[in-house]
Design a protein around this motif. Structure first.
Motif, PDB file in Angstrom:
ATOM      1  N   ALA A   1       0.833  -1.280   0.023  1.00 45.76           N
ATOM      2  CA  ALA A   1      -0.187  -0.038   0.065  1.00 45.76           C
ATOM      3  C   ALA A   1       0.939   1.123   0.073  1.00 45.76           C
ATOM      4  O   ALA A   1       0.638   2.347  -0.692  1.00 45.76           O
ATOM      5  CB  ALA A   1      -1.046  -0.013   1.298  1.00 45.76           C
ATOM      6  N   GLY A   2       1.966   1.255   0.745  1.00 45.07           N
ATOM      7  CA  GLY A   2       2.671   2.354   0.843  1.00 45.07           C
ATOM      8  C   GLY A   2       3.333   2.828  -0.923  1.00 45.07           C
ATOM      9  O   GLY A   2       3.115   3.933  -0.920  1.00 45.07           O
ATOM     10  N   PRO A   3       3.987   2.081  -1.339  1.00 48.98           N
ATOM     11  CA  PRO A   3       4.335   2.490  -2.564  1.00 48.98           C
ATOM     12  C   PRO A   3       3.286   2.884  -3.658  1.00 48.98           C
ATOM     13  O   PRO A   3       3.193   3.769  -4.574  1.00 48.98           O
ATOM     14  CB  PRO A   3       5.149   1.393  -3.133  1.00 48.98           C
ATOM     15  N   VAL A   4       1.961   2.086  -3.438  1.00 47.96           N
ATOM     16  CA  VAL A   4       0.761   2.478  -4.381  1.00 47.96           C
ATOM     17  C   VAL A   4       0.229   3.876  -3.939  1.00 47.96           C
ATOM     18  O   VAL A   4      -0.046   4.516  -5.034  1.00 47.96           O
ATOM     19  CB  VAL A   4      -0.125   1.245  -4.201  1.00 47.96           C
ATOM     20  N   LEU A   5       0.113   4.157  -2.765  1.00 51.49           N
ATOM     21  CA  LEU A   5      -0.489   5.490  -2.338  1.00 51.49           C
ATOM     22  C   LEU A   5       0.404   6.521  -2.783  1.00 51.49           C
ATOM     23  O   LEU A   5       0.047   7.625  -3.083  1.00 51.49           O
ATOM     24  CB  LEU A   5      -0.817   5.545  -0.980  1.00 51.49           C
ATOM     25  N   GLU A   6       2.040   6.275  -2.741  1.00 49.39           N
ATOM     26  CA  GLU A   6       2.590   7.133  -3.036  1.00 49.39           C
ATOM     27  C   GLU A   6       2.707   7.712  -4.607  1.00 49.39           C
ATOM     28  O   GLU A   6       3.022   8.828  -4.825  1.00 49.39           O
ATOM     29  CB  GLU A   6       4.105   6.815  -2.703  1.00 49.39           C
ATOM     30  N   THR A   7       2.269   6.683  -5.267  1.00 53.63           N
ATOM     31  CA  THR A   7       2.089   7.289  -6.805  1.00 53.63           C
ATOM     32  C   THR A   7       1.083   8.059  -7.288  1.00 53.63           C
ATOM     33  O   THR A   7       0.901   8.575  -8.169  1.00 53.63           O
ATOM     34  CB  THR A   7       2.274   5.944  -7.702  1.00 53.63           C
ATOM     35  N   LEU A   8      -0.166   7.821  -6.385  1.00 56.92           N
ATOM     36  CA  LEU A   8      -1.225   8.653  -6.625  1.00 56.92           C
ATOM     37  C   LEU A   8      -1.226  10.033  -6.024  1.00 56.92           C
ATOM     38  O   LEU A   8      -0.379  10.441  -4.932  1.00 56.92           O
ATOM     39  CB  LEU A   8      -2.524   7.967  -5.647  1.00 56.92           C
ATOM     40  N   THR A   9      -1.751  10.975  -6.950  1.00 59.36           N
ATOM     41  CA  THR A   9      -1.555  12.596  -6.535  1.00 59.36           C
ATOM     42  C   THR A   9      -3.221  13.121  -6.708  1.00 59.36           C
ATOM     43  O   THR A   9      -3.972  12.392  -7.324  1.00 59.36           O
ATOM     44  CB  THR A   9      -0.809  13.364  -7.440  1.00 59.36           C
ATOM     45  N   LEU A  10      -3.460  14.287  -6.312  1.00 61.80           N
ATOM     46  CA  LEU A  10      -4.537  14.661  -6.272  1.00 61.80           C
ATOM     47  C   LEU A  10      -4.880  15.543  -7.605  1.00 61.80           C
ATOM     48  O   LEU A  10      -5.915  16.274  -7.371  1.00 61.80           O
ATOM     49  CB  LEU A  10      -5.001  15.521  -5.059  1.00 61.80           C
TER      50      LEU A  10
ATOM     51  N   LYS B   1      11.070   5.142  -3.494  1.00 60.22           N
ATOM     52  CA  LYS B   1      11.529   5.015  -2.133  1.00 60.22           C
ATOM     53  C   LYS B   1      10.526   4.527  -1.335  1.00 60.22           C
ATOM     54  O   LYS B   1      11.190   3.526  -0.586  1.00 60.22           O
ATOM     55  CB  LYS B   1      11.552   6.411  -1.729  1.00 60.22           C
ATOM     56  N   PRO B   2       9.322   4.640  -1.156  1.00 60.04           N
ATOM     57  CA  PRO B   2       8.407   3.513  -0.492  1.00 60.04           C
ATOM     58  C   PRO B   2       8.593   2.009  -0.620  1.00 60.04           C
ATOM     59  O   PRO B   2       8.593   1.160   0.043  1.00 60.04           O
ATOM     60  CB  PRO B   2       7.082   4.171  -0.734  1.00 60.04           C
ATOM     61  N   ALA B   3       8.858   1.835  -2.033  1.00 62.19           N
ATOM     62  CA  ALA B   3       9.212   0.227  -2.401  1.00 62.19           C
ATOM     63  C   ALA B   3      10.312  -0.147  -1.642  1.00 62.19           C
ATOM     64  O   ALA B   3      10.285  -1.383  -1.281  1.00 62.19           O
ATOM     65  CB  ALA B   3       8.992   0.222  -4.052  1.00 62.19           C
ATOM     66  N   LEU B   4      11.588   0.576  -1.703  1.00 63.26           N
ATOM     67  CA  LEU B   4      12.577   0.279  -1.334  1.00 63.26           C
ATOM     68  C   LEU B   4      12.420   0.153   0.246  1.00 63.26           C
ATOM     69  O   LEU B   4      13.040  -1.004   0.990  1.00 63.26           O
ATOM     70  CB  LEU B   4      13.843   1.225  -1.594  1.00 63.26           C
ATOM     71  N   ALA B   5      11.743   0.899   1.090  1.00 69.44           N
ATOM     72  CA  ALA B   5      11.411   0.948   2.259  1.00 69.44           C
ATOM     73  C   ALA B   5      10.595  -0.383   2.687  1.00 69.44           C
ATOM     74  O   ALA B   5      11.003  -1.253   3.718  1.00 69.44           O
ATOM     75  CB  ALA B   5      10.852   1.952   2.685  1.00 69.44           C
TER      76      ALA B   5
ATOM     77  N   TRP C   1      -2.351  12.099 -12.429  1.00 68.02           N
ATOM     78  CA  TRP C   1      -3.033  11.305 -11.150  1.00 68.02           C
ATOM     79  C   TRP C   1      -1.949  10.180 -10.626  1.00 68.02           C
ATOM     80  O   TRP C   1      -2.046   9.951  -9.497  1.00 68.02           O
ATOM     81  CB  TRP C   1      -4.253  10.872 -11.655  1.00 68.02           C
ATOM     82  N   ILE C   2      -1.252   9.712 -11.687  1.00 68.56           N
ATOM     83  CA  ILE C   2      -0.256   8.788 -11.286  1.00 68.56           C
ATOM     84  C   ILE C   2       1.248   9.201 -11.891  1.00 68.56           C
ATOM     85  O   ILE C   2       1.320   9.460 -12.689  1.00 68.56           O
ATOM     86  CB  ILE C   2      -0.773   7.594 -11.715  1.00 68.56           C
ATOM     87  N   ARG C   3       1.902   8.942 -10.602  1.00 72.59           N
ATOM     88  CA  ARG C   3       3.610   9.338 -10.712  1.00 72.59           C
ATOM     89  C   ARG C   3       4.273   8.013 -10.295  1.00 72.59           C
ATOM     90  O   ARG C   3       4.436   7.868  -9.195  1.00 72.59           O
ATOM     91  CB  ARG C   3       4.013  10.520  -9.982  1.00 72.59           C
ATOM     92  N   PRO C   4       4.622   7.156 -11.149  1.00 76.37           N
ATOM     93  CA  PRO C   4       5.151   5.779 -10.937  1.00 76.37           C
ATOM     94  C   PRO C   4       6.546   6.149  -9.934  1.00 76.37           C
ATOM     95  O   PRO C   4       7.071   5.295  -9.530  1.00 76.37           O
ATOM     96  CB  PRO C   4       5.188   5.326 -12.167  1.00 76.37           C
TER      97      PRO C   4
END
Length: 174
Positions: A74-83, A95-99, A87-90
């Motif tokens: 969920a961390g990396p997925v939520l980080e890709t979403l913007t308001l 960074k969250p995926a590595l974490a 809308w999506i920045r892969p």
């Protein structure tokens, strides 16, 4: 399989619990210090060795940690979403995926510890490491968690099976 102690004669079973605890702490420190892909690759190789020495497979361990995996994804997925647009920045997910991967590696090492160390030895090692009342309290807490978590998991499994036998998995919650 539950993540609990199983007697064995592997190299990891013969190690002192204090050395296993020290390795876990050192591994976690290295995992959080080496956040580059190359550093995590080296730690992945080390985790593969640890799992092999403990007699665990990565698949079994992932199955046991299946309830944690959605949070790690969920961390990396939520980080890709913007308001806003775009809308999506892969690229933001790196960074969250590595974490998340780092946390998964630490969980694998802890699974090897749980599988190869009896509860009483874990409790004694913690009480030795932390002297006084604090050590006694921590040791008691570790003993309770290690002993009762597998019991709780087994109870939940039995309840789920009983509910499924009464078609509870096919009916609405209401």
């Amino acid at each position: 399989m539950t993540l609990s102690f199983r007697p064995g004669d592997s190299f990891a079973h013969r190690l002192d619990p204090r050395s296993k605890l020290a390795f876990q702490v050192a591994f976690a420190a290295a995992a959080f210090a080496r956040t580059t892909p190359r550093g995590l690759l080296a730690l992945t190789v080390l985790v593969a060795v640890v799992l092999a020495v403990a007699g665990l497979s990565a698949r079994e361990t992932l199955t046991e940690y299946r309830f944690v995996l959605p949070f790690l994804v969920a961390g990396p997925v939520l980080e890709t979403l913007t308001l806003g647009a775009p809308w999506i920045r892969p690229a933001e997910a790196a960074k969250p995926a590595l974490a998340s991967y780092r946390v998964l590696l630490v969980l694998f090492v802890s699974a090897a510890y749980l599988r190869t160390t009896p509860v009483r030895e874990s409790r004694a090692a913690i009480q030795w490491l932390v002297p006084g009342r604090a050590g006694n309290l921590l040791g008691l807490g570790v003993g309770f968690v290690f002993r009762f978590l597998p019991v709780l998991q087994a109870d939940l499994r039995r309840i789920r099976d009983a509910s499924a036998a009464r078609l509870g998995d096919q009916r609405s919650l209401v």
